[in-house]
Design a protein around this motif. Sequence first.
Motif, PDB file in Angstrom:
ATOM      1  N   LEU A 228       0.813  -1.206   0.000  1.00 49.27           N
ATOM      2  CA  LEU A 228       0.000   0.000   0.000  1.00 49.27           C
ATOM      3  C   LEU A 228       0.847   1.256   0.000  1.00 49.27           C
ATOM      4  O   LEU A 228       0.414   2.303  -0.471  1.00 49.27           O
ATOM      5  CB  LEU A 228      -0.970  -0.024   1.179  1.00 49.27           C
ATOM      6  N   ASP A 229       2.059   1.169   0.513  1.00 49.51           N
ATOM      7  CA  ASP A 229       2.990   2.298   0.345  1.00 49.51           C
ATOM      8  C   ASP A 229       3.236   2.542  -1.136  1.00 49.51           C
ATOM      9  O   ASP A 229       3.231   3.683  -1.606  1.00 49.51           O
ATOM     10  CB  ASP A 229       4.324   2.003   1.043  1.00 49.51           C
ATOM     11  N   ASN A 230       3.464   1.456  -1.879  1.00 51.09           N
ATOM     12  CA  ASN A 230       3.696   1.589  -3.316  1.00 51.09           C
ATOM     13  C   ASN A 230       2.454   2.110  -4.031  1.00 51.09           C
ATOM     14  O   ASN A 230       2.542   2.942  -4.942  1.00 51.09           O
ATOM     15  CB  ASN A 230       4.107   0.235  -3.909  1.00 51.09           C
ATOM     16  N   LEU A 231       1.291   1.630  -3.612  1.00 48.45           N
ATOM     17  CA  LEU A 231       0.046   2.106  -4.206  1.00 48.45           C
ATOM     18  C   LEU A 231      -0.151   3.584  -3.910  1.00 48.45           C
ATOM     19  O   LEU A 231      -0.543   4.357  -4.790  1.00 48.45           O
ATOM     20  CB  LEU A 231      -1.138   1.311  -3.659  1.00 48.45           C
ATOM     21  N   ARG A 232       0.124   3.980  -2.705  1.00 44.35           N
ATOM     22  CA  ARG A 232      -0.031   5.385  -2.341  1.00 44.35           C
ATOM     23  C   ARG A 232       0.869   6.275  -3.196  1.00 44.35           C
ATOM     24  O   ARG A 232       0.483   7.383  -3.583  1.00 44.35           O
ATOM     25  CB  ARG A 232       0.281   5.596  -0.865  1.00 44.35           C
ATOM     26  N   GLU A 233       2.072   5.777  -3.512  1.00 45.41           N
ATOM     27  CA  GLU A 233       2.973   6.560  -4.356  1.00 45.41           C
ATOM     28  C   GLU A 233       2.374   6.769  -5.740  1.00 45.41           C
ATOM     29  O   GLU A 233       2.431   7.874  -6.293  1.00 45.41           O
ATOM     30  CB  GLU A 233       4.331   5.868  -4.473  1.00 45.41           C
ATOM     31  N   VAL A 234       1.782   5.704  -6.311  1.00 43.17           N
ATOM     32  CA  VAL A 234       1.146   5.832  -7.618  1.00 43.17           C
ATOM     33  C   VAL A 234      -0.005   6.819  -7.548  1.00 43.17           C
ATOM     34  O   VAL A 234      -0.170   7.688  -8.410  1.00 43.17           O
ATOM     35  CB  VAL A 234       0.645   4.446  -8.115  1.00 43.17           C
ATOM     36  N   VAL A 235      -0.832   6.695  -6.504  1.00 44.28           N
ATOM     37  CA  VAL A 235      -1.982   7.588  -6.344  1.00 44.28           C
ATOM     38  C   VAL A 235      -1.517   9.025  -6.155  1.00 44.28           C
ATOM     39  O   VAL A 235      -2.067   9.962  -6.751  1.00 44.28           O
ATOM     40  CB  VAL A 235      -2.840   7.144  -5.140  1.00 44.28           C
ATOM     41  N   SER A 236      -0.484   9.218  -5.333  1.00 43.77           N
ATOM     42  CA  SER A 236       0.009  10.574  -5.053  1.00 43.77           C
ATOM     43  C   SER A 236       0.550  11.248  -6.304  1.00 43.77           C
ATOM     44  O   SER A 236       0.448  12.455  -6.473  1.00 43.77           O
ATOM     45  CB  SER A 236       1.087  10.537  -3.972  1.00 43.77           C
ATOM     46  N   ASN A 237       1.137  10.446  -7.200  1.00 40.62           N
ATOM     47  CA  ASN A 237       1.674  11.007  -8.444  1.00 40.62           C
ATOM     48  C   ASN A 237       0.565  11.454  -9.389  1.00 40.62           C
ATOM     49  O   ASN A 237       0.817  12.215 -10.334  1.00 40.62           O
ATOM     50  CB  ASN A 237       2.548   9.972  -9.163  1.00 40.62           C
ATOM     51  N   GLY A 238      -0.651  10.985  -9.128  1.00 41.05           N
ATOM     52  CA  GLY A 238      -1.767  11.354  -9.992  1.00 41.05           C
ATOM     53  C   GLY A 238      -1.716  10.696 -11.345  1.00 41.05           C
ATOM     54  O   GLY A 238      -2.490  11.015 -12.244  1.00 41.05           O
ATOM     55  N   GLY A 239      -0.803   9.774 -11.519  1.00 40.57           N
ATOM     56  CA  GLY A 239      -0.656   9.110 -12.812  1.00 40.57           C
ATOM     57  C   GLY A 239       0.642   9.532 -13.468  1.00 40.57           C
ATOM     58  O   GLY A 239       0.983  10.701 -13.530  1.00 40.57           O
ATOM     59  N   LYS A 240       1.401   8.542 -13.910  1.00 36.54           N
ATOM     60  CA  LYS A 240       2.709   8.825 -14.515  1.00 36.54           C
ATOM     61  C   LYS A 240       2.629   8.666 -16.030  1.00 36.54           C
ATOM     62  O   LYS A 240       2.867   7.594 -16.578  1.00 36.54           O
ATOM     63  CB  LYS A 240       3.765   7.885 -13.908  1.00 36.54           C
ATOM     64  N   PHE A 241       2.269   9.733 -16.717  1.00 34.45           N
ATOM     65  CA  PHE A 241       2.241   9.721 -18.162  1.00 34.45           C
ATOM     66  C   PHE A 241       3.607  10.136 -18.703  1.00 34.45           C
ATOM     67  O   PHE A 241       4.377  10.808 -18.029  1.00 34.45           O
ATOM     68  CB  PHE A 241       1.184  10.681 -18.703  1.00 34.45           C
ATOM     69  N   HIS A 242       3.872   9.746 -19.949  1.00 37.19           N
ATOM     70  CA  HIS A 242       5.095  10.186 -20.627  1.00 37.19           C
ATOM     71  C   HIS A 242       5.085  11.704 -20.750  1.00 37.19           C
ATOM     72  O   HIS A 242       4.052  12.304 -20.996  1.00 37.19           O
ATOM     73  CB  HIS A 242       5.192   9.550 -22.015  1.00 37.19           C
TER      74      HIS A 242
END
Length: 242
Positions: A228-242
């Motif tokens: 969930l730490d890893n999931l939170r990082e993805v969520v916090s980034n708001g999405g990692k687009f190119h």
Amino acid sequence: MWPFKTVKSIKESGMFDGFIDWHSHILPGVDDGIKRMSDSLEVLRFYEDLGIRHVWLTPHIMEDYPNTTAELRARFEELKKEWNGKVELHLAAENMLDTLFEERLEAGDFLPIGEDGRHLLVETSYYTPPIGMDELLDKVKSAGYFPVLAHPERYRYMDEGDYIRLKELGVLFQINFASLVGGYGDTARKKCEWLLSKGMADLTGSDLHRLDATQRMIALKPTKNSVLDNLREVVSNGGKFH
């Protein structure tokens, strides 16, 4: 460190505050998702209560649901007229990699995901890949789009080697957060955990199809702190687009 051990549910954790739901079937009456406008509005009110601020409506476009761009845009405008809350609505589509997709690819007729209009949310059968899948993904890139694979953890035919190969091809991955609590079975959960541990998850979403699924969102409980730490990082980034 996010205090998972003291959290009773993901809702109470605050994970959804400012969350972007990149994959949902909330647009009413167009596919196997929400059927009635009233239910769509109820889901959006629930989202607002959770703190979600953006939701991408991604109805199916596939041979079973041959929605047209014009039809989906018209239905989207109807929903926007009815909705007066704080959750911002965005329209895209979940495109099955089938014969209809190839026709639309040739015509350049898509509803891309993301504000830059350069990404396509795509899916395949859960059991078998489409013939010439890599070549088809190359055609997507040649047309000027980045492919975003919906819920890669749910494809039974894929293994770690497939995920690595797709990443090398420039494919982004959108995971379903319900996979982390066994919403799609133990195999999907383990694959999702592995993708997160390797930093391969780019976006996350609900893939919500039914009104009653909102109550399950409230009840979602954390599993491993590290996952969930890893999931939170993805969520916090708001999405990692190119």
